[in-house]
Design a protein around this motif. Structure first.
Motif, PDB file in Angstrom:
ATOM      1  N   ARG A 106       4.738   2.094   3.086  1.00  0.00           N
ATOM      2  CA  ARG A 106       5.193   0.762   3.480  1.00  0.00           C
ATOM      3  C   ARG A 106       4.889   0.498   4.945  1.00  0.00           C
ATOM      4  O   ARG A 106       4.481  -0.615   5.313  1.00  0.00           O
ATOM      5  CB  ARG A 106       6.686   0.605   3.206  1.00  0.00           C
ATOM      6  CG  ARG A 106       7.202  -0.793   3.523  1.00  0.00           C
ATOM      7  CD  ARG A 106       8.604  -1.031   3.009  1.00  0.00           C
ATOM      8  NE  ARG A 106       9.103  -2.347   3.405  1.00  0.00           N
ATOM      9  CZ  ARG A 106      10.291  -2.835   3.087  1.00  0.00           C
ATOM     10  NH1 ARG A 106      11.121  -2.112   2.330  1.00  0.00           N
ATOM     11  NH2 ARG A 106      10.667  -4.037   3.507  1.00  0.00           N
ATOM     12  N   THR A 107       5.056   1.501   5.780  1.00  0.00           N
ATOM     13  CA  THR A 107       4.740   1.340   7.199  1.00  0.00           C
ATOM     14  C   THR A 107       3.269   1.003   7.398  1.00  0.00           C
ATOM     15  O   THR A 107       2.914   0.123   8.195  1.00  0.00           O
ATOM     16  CB  THR A 107       5.108   2.612   7.974  1.00  0.00           C
ATOM     17  OG1 THR A 107       6.528   2.842   7.879  1.00  0.00           O
ATOM     18  CG2 THR A 107       4.714   2.511   9.439  1.00  0.00           C
ATOM     19  N   ALA A 108       2.394   1.690   6.678  1.00  0.00           N
ATOM     20  CA  ALA A 108       0.960   1.451   6.830  1.00  0.00           C
ATOM     21  C   ALA A 108       0.578   0.052   6.368  1.00  0.00           C
ATOM     22  O   ALA A 108      -0.240  -0.615   7.003  1.00  0.00           O
ATOM     23  CB  ALA A 108       0.170   2.498   6.050  1.00  0.00           C
ATOM     24  N   HIS A 109       1.147  -0.404   5.265  1.00  0.00           N
ATOM     25  CA  HIS A 109       0.884  -1.779   4.831  1.00  0.00           C
ATOM     26  C   HIS A 109       1.305  -2.763   5.924  1.00  0.00           C
ATOM     27  O   HIS A 109       0.589  -3.739   6.217  1.00  0.00           O
ATOM     28  CB  HIS A 109       1.652  -2.080   3.543  1.00  0.00           C
ATOM     29  CG  HIS A 109       0.980  -1.581   2.303  1.00  0.00           C
ATOM     30  ND1 HIS A 109      -0.153  -2.157   1.797  1.00  0.00           N
ATOM     31  CD2 HIS A 109       1.301  -0.564   1.466  1.00  0.00           C
ATOM     32  CE1 HIS A 109      -0.518  -1.516   0.683  1.00  0.00           C
ATOM     33  NE2 HIS A 109       0.347  -0.549   0.468  1.00  0.00           N
ATOM     34  N   ALA A 110       2.469  -2.507   6.528  1.00  0.00           N
ATOM     35  CA  ALA A 110       2.965  -3.413   7.565  1.00  0.00           C
ATOM     36  C   ALA A 110       2.078  -3.389   8.804  1.00  0.00           C
ATOM     37  O   ALA A 110       1.819  -4.433   9.424  1.00  0.00           O
ATOM     38  CB  ALA A 110       4.402  -3.041   7.929  1.00  0.00           C
ATOM     39  N   VAL A 111       1.595  -2.211   9.174  1.00  0.00           N
ATOM     40  CA  VAL A 111       0.705  -2.093  10.330  1.00  0.00           C
ATOM     41  C   VAL A 111      -0.591  -2.857  10.071  1.00  0.00           C
ATOM     42  O   VAL A 111      -1.097  -3.576  10.941  1.00  0.00           O
ATOM     43  CB  VAL A 111       0.416  -0.608  10.642  1.00  0.00           C
ATOM     44  CG1 VAL A 111      -0.766  -0.469  11.602  1.00  0.00           C
ATOM     45  CG2 VAL A 111       1.649   0.049  11.249  1.00  0.00           C
ATOM     46  N   ARG A 112      -1.137  -2.708   8.879  1.00  0.00           N
ATOM     47  CA  ARG A 112      -2.392  -3.390   8.558  1.00  0.00           C
ATOM     48  C   ARG A 112      -2.215  -4.913   8.609  1.00  0.00           C
ATOM     49  O   ARG A 112      -3.073  -5.632   9.113  1.00  0.00           O
ATOM     50  CB  ARG A 112      -2.873  -2.941   7.174  1.00  0.00           C
ATOM     51  CG  ARG A 112      -4.295  -3.337   6.865  1.00  0.00           C
ATOM     52  CD  ARG A 112      -4.847  -2.586   5.676  1.00  0.00           C
ATOM     53  NE  ARG A 112      -4.140  -2.913   4.431  1.00  0.00           N
ATOM     54  CZ  ARG A 112      -4.517  -2.465   3.239  1.00  0.00           C
ATOM     55  NH1 ARG A 112      -5.575  -1.658   3.130  1.00  0.00           N
ATOM     56  NH2 ARG A 112      -3.842  -2.798   2.149  1.00  0.00           N
ATOM     57  N   ALA A 113      -1.079  -5.379   8.093  1.00  0.00           N
ATOM     58  CA  ALA A 113      -0.803  -6.824   8.157  1.00  0.00           C
ATOM     59  C   ALA A 113      -0.631  -7.288   9.600  1.00  0.00           C
ATOM     60  O   ALA A 113      -1.115  -8.360   9.993  1.00  0.00           O
ATOM     61  CB  ALA A 113       0.444  -7.150   7.341  1.00  0.00           C
TER      62      ALA A 113
END
Length: 360
Positions: free
Chosen positions: A129-136
């Motif tokens: 979830r953190t990585a998805h948020a960083v990418r966004a």
């Protein structure tokens, strides 16, 4: 008034969908992880033709409310709050304040090394979830995306647990490549497997496998570069195709691929000296899933990849039509890996996953 560009409209669409989720917590009413924030980002990243706001709203009925605040977490005494699920809201507030004050890059540089040893905790959903948020956030910084990044880090911190078998020492001077290391993994005795409940419960049984720590640490990671990461993903993709026999297998083993993909997104924000360790934690987490669920003789990563007759667009449409969170996330990772590597075996991996998860 200046008309919004296509990119601006797309960003606004995603932010509106994220805002719909602000009042919910990280879990569903059935006790499992709420994947919707990750699914929304994957679909936006792929520019899928989906009504993200409607998808988000439809998910609200199955979600739990956002946990209430309990007590502030200080930077000096944060360790006592690690792994406290009921402190999710407190963690989110800590990270939101830090992100607003110091910026995403600074916060990630401090906190990724602290959280990385627990990459496998919560079935790796915190790091994913953190990585998805960083990418966004990298695509288009906004308040909604800042709050989602805070929530991703909060989920990781509030579910923090470092398994004993994943505690590695210094990097080996010599070691095995990814395929050799995977083939050398030990088997968990059938009577010790707990594969009918949660992934977290299944992984707990690996503490009984005394030879696992050395086997995990046998992997040689020369440098944390794209070639190394692709090698890990190729091994996990082949293993996925060998081991998946039922929908549950597809759910479980999807996390091996999405976990490494998450580590790759976060790698540039990790202090350089800690990057090999981050990849090793991702490898350990993925391998652990196959040991806990893989079964006798099903973990071989040899053999030719099956031919995938579906196009990339058709695979994405199938994943979206399935309505399955894991099918969408797996397909998003495999489409990117196939494009980057030119290896359509990743498409075959996604196709198998979608078929199994659609049948669930």
């Amino acid at each position: 008034m200046t008309p919004l560009t296509t990119d601006a409209r797309r960003a606004e669409r995603y932010d509106d969908a994220l805002a719909s989720l602000r009042a919910i917590g990280p879990y569903l009413k059935n006790g499992y992880t709420n994947h919707m924030p990750m699914v929304l980002e994957a679909l936006d990243y792929l520019d899928a033709d989906v009504d993200l706001k409607a998808l988000a709203n439809d998910s609200l009925a199955s979600a739990t409310p956002r946990p209430p605040l309990r007590a502030a977490i200080g930077h000096a005494d944060y360790a006592a709050a690690l792994g406290e699920a009921l402190r999710f809201g407190d963690w989110a507030l800590l990270f939101a304040d830090a992100l607003q004050r110091d910026g995403a890059a600074s916060v990630l540089a401090v906190w990724l090394p602290r959280l990385a040893p627990a990459l496998a905790s919560g079935a790796s959903h915190g790091v994913i979830r953190t990585a998805h948020a960083v990418r966004a956030w990298e695509r288009h910084p906004s308040d909604a995306r800042l709050w989602e990044l805070a929530d991703g880090l909060a989920y990781w911190a509030s579910s923090f647990h470092q398994p004993g078998y994943s505690r590695a020492g210094p990097e080996p001077v010599t070691g095995l490549d990814a395929r050799q290391a995977f083939d050398a993994l030990p088997h968990l005795a059938p009577h010790l497997r707990r594969t009918n409940g949660s992934i977290v419960a299944a992984l707990e049984q690996l503490e009984h496998l005394s030879e696992l720590p050395a086997a995990l640490h046998a992997l040689r990671i020369d440098r944390p570069d794209p070639r190394c990461i692709l090698d890990l993903q190729m091994v996990f993709a082949r293993a996925f195709r060998s081991a998946v026999r039922r929908p549950l297998d597809a759910v479980v083993f999807t996390h091996a691929l999405t976990g490494v993909a998450a580590a790759e997104v976060l790698l540039p924000f990790m202090p350089e000296a800690e990057r090999v360790a981050l990849l090793r934690h991702a490898w350990n987490a993925g391998c652990s899933l196959f040991v806990a669920y893989g079964g006798n003789g099903q973990r071989s990563v040899g053999g030719a990849a099956p031919v995938c007759r579906e196009t990339r667009d058709a695979l994405l449409r199938s994943a979206v039509a399935s309505g399955d969170d894991h099918a969408i996330k797996l397909t998003a990772v495999c489409l990117e890996l196939a494009e980057r590597s030119g290896d359509d075996a990743f498409l075959a991996t996604a196709a198998l996953g979608v078929r199994q998860l659609t049948a669930a």
